[in-house]
Motif scaffolding. Structure first.
Motif, mmCIF file in Angstrom:
data_model
loop_
_atom_site.group_PDB
_atom_site.id
_atom_site.type_symbol
_atom_site.label_atom_id
_atom_site.label_comp_id
_atom_site.label_asym_id
_atom_site.label_seq_id
_atom_site.Cartn_x
_atom_site.Cartn_y
_atom_site.Cartn_z
ATOM 1 N N ALA A 49 95.619 54.910 8.400
ATOM 2 C CA ALA A 49 95.113 53.934 9.108
ATOM 3 C C ALA A 49 94.989 53.699 10.403
ATOM 4 C CB ALA A 49 95.638 52.132 8.035
ATOM 5 N N TYR A 50 93.872 52.761 10.886
ATOM 6 C CA TYR A 50 93.533 52.518 12.477
ATOM 7 C C TYR A 50 94.145 51.527 12.680
ATOM 8 C CZ TYR A 50 92.462 57.615 12.261
ATOM 9 O OH TYR A 50 91.745 58.981 12.021
ATOM 10 N N PHE A 51 95.131 50.947 13.360
ATOM 11 C CA PHE A 51 94.867 49.750 13.952
ATOM 12 C C PHE A 51 94.307 49.335 15.901
ATOM 13 C CE2 PHE A 51 99.085 51.291 14.769
ATOM 14 C CZ PHE A 51 99.588 50.806 15.993
ATOM 15 N N LYS A 52 93.460 48.801 15.799
ATOM 16 C CA LYS A 52 93.113 48.049 17.639
ATOM 17 C C LYS A 52 93.140 47.090 17.719
ATOM 18 C CE LYS A 52 88.615 48.138 16.282
ATOM 19 N NZ LYS A 52 86.925 48.908 16.973
ATOM 20 N N HIS A 53 93.270 46.588 18.677
ATOM 21 C CA HIS A 53 93.593 45.012 19.267
ATOM 22 C C HIS A 53 91.825 44.466 19.443
ATOM 23 C CE1 HIS A 53 93.552 41.244 21.507
ATOM 24 N NE2 HIS A 53 94.859 41.637 21.574
ATOM 25 N N GLU A 54 91.853 43.186 19.132
ATOM 26 C CA GLU A 54 90.815 43.136 18.741
ATOM 27 C C GLU A 54 90.951 40.961 19.810
ATOM 28 O OE1 GLU A 54 88.152 43.447 17.421
ATOM 29 O OE2 GLU A 54 88.332 44.879 16.119
ATOM 30 N N ASP A 55 89.105 41.482 20.335
ATOM 31 C CA ASP A 55 89.697 40.108 21.105
ATOM 32 C C ASP A 55 88.512 38.890 20.763
ATOM 33 O OD1 ASP A 55 89.815 37.682 23.233
ATOM 34 O OD2 ASP A 55 88.912 38.737 24.617
ATOM 35 N N ASN A 56 89.034 38.207 19.771
ATOM 36 C CA ASN A 56 87.756 37.272 19.690
ATOM 37 C C ASN A 56 87.579 35.982 19.792
ATOM 38 O OD1 ASN A 56 87.696 39.474 17.573
ATOM 39 N ND2 ASN A 56 89.866 38.312 15.956
ATOM 40 N N GLY A 57 87.420 35.795 21.439
ATOM 41 C CA GLY A 57 87.322 34.338 21.901
ATOM 42 C C GLY A 57 88.418 34.079 22.099
ATOM 43 N N GLY A 58 88.934 35.637 23.023
ATOM 44 C CA GLY A 58 90.294 34.593 23.787
ATOM 45 C C GLY A 58 91.391 34.690 22.908
ATOM 46 N N GLN A 59 91.437 34.854 21.300
ATOM 47 C CA GLN A 59 92.470 34.704 20.763
ATOM 48 C C GLN A 59 92.278 36.231 19.577
ATOM 49 O OE1 GLN A 59 91.236 31.913 17.564
ATOM 50 N NE2 GLN A 59 92.574 30.477 18.201
ATOM 51 N N GLY A 96 93.991 38.914 18.520
ATOM 52 C CA GLY A 96 94.814 40.287 17.409
ATOM 53 C C GLY A 96 94.977 41.556 17.072
ATOM 54 N N TRP A 97 95.111 41.934 15.904
ATOM 55 C CA TRP A 97 94.749 43.544 15.153
ATOM 56 C C TRP A 97 94.071 43.747 13.952
ATOM 57 C CZ3 TRP A 97 97.083 47.217 18.718
ATOM 58 C CH2 TRP A 97 97.504 46.408 19.723
ATOM 59 N N GLY A 154 92.662 45.030 7.037
ATOM 60 C CA GLY A 154 92.732 44.441 6.962
ATOM 61 C C GLY A 154 93.488 43.687 8.348
ATOM 62 N N ALA A 155 94.134 42.595 8.901
ATOM 63 C CA ALA A 155 94.140 41.970 10.070
ATOM 64 C C ALA A 155 95.430 41.054 9.852
ATOM 65 C CB ALA A 155 93.254 41.113 10.147
ATOM 66 N N ALA A 156 96.356 41.603 11.622
ATOM 67 C CA ALA A 156 97.395 41.185 11.749
ATOM 68 C C ALA A 156 97.535 40.225 13.071
ATOM 69 C CB ALA A 156 98.437 42.725 11.843
ATOM 70 N N PRO A 157 98.522 39.031 13.486
ATOM 71 C CA PRO A 157 98.442 38.595 14.279
ATOM 72 C C PRO A 157 98.808 39.593 15.277
ATOM 73 C CG PRO A 157 100.358 37.648 13.161
ATOM 74 C CD PRO A 157 99.635 39.254 12.966
ATOM 75 N N SER A 158 100.237 40.518 15.405
ATOM 76 C CA SER A 158 100.684 41.411 16.242
ATOM 77 C C SER A 158 100.320 42.537 15.712
ATOM 78 C CB SER A 158 101.805 40.755 16.504
ATOM 79 O OG SER A 158 103.285 41.173 14.991
#
Length: 77
Positions: A30-40, A42-43, A54-58
């Motif tokens: 599984a791959y994870f990457k940082h997402e920048d959703n309008g300044g908020q 998440g991963w 999935g998604a995660a806060p850190s």
């Protein structure tokens, strides 16, 4: 670890078809990457084929979630 050139050779010699190549690593990776959703930030967590699973806060939480599901975490830059 195989390089992109090695994978190209596998495909060009007919050892692996395009579908097998697309599914390579599923469901073990599984791959994870940082997402920048309008300044908020998440991963996002993705299956080997790129499907969001999935998604995660850190970063640490994403990493732990992947391990918890018996998958190998890989970071995408």
């Amino acid at each position: 670890m195989k390089t992109m050139d090695d994978r190209t050779v596998l495909l060009s010699h007919g050892l692996m078809n395009a579908t097998d190549f697309a599914n390579w690593g599923m469901p073990a990776i599984a791959y994870f990457k940082h997402e920048d959703n309008g300044g908020q930030g998440g991963w996002s967590i993705h299956a080997a084929d790129g499907t969001v699973i999935g998604a995660a806060p850190s970063r640490d939480t994403a990493f732990a979630a992947i391990l918890q599901h018996d998958m190998e975490p890989m970071s995408v830059h």
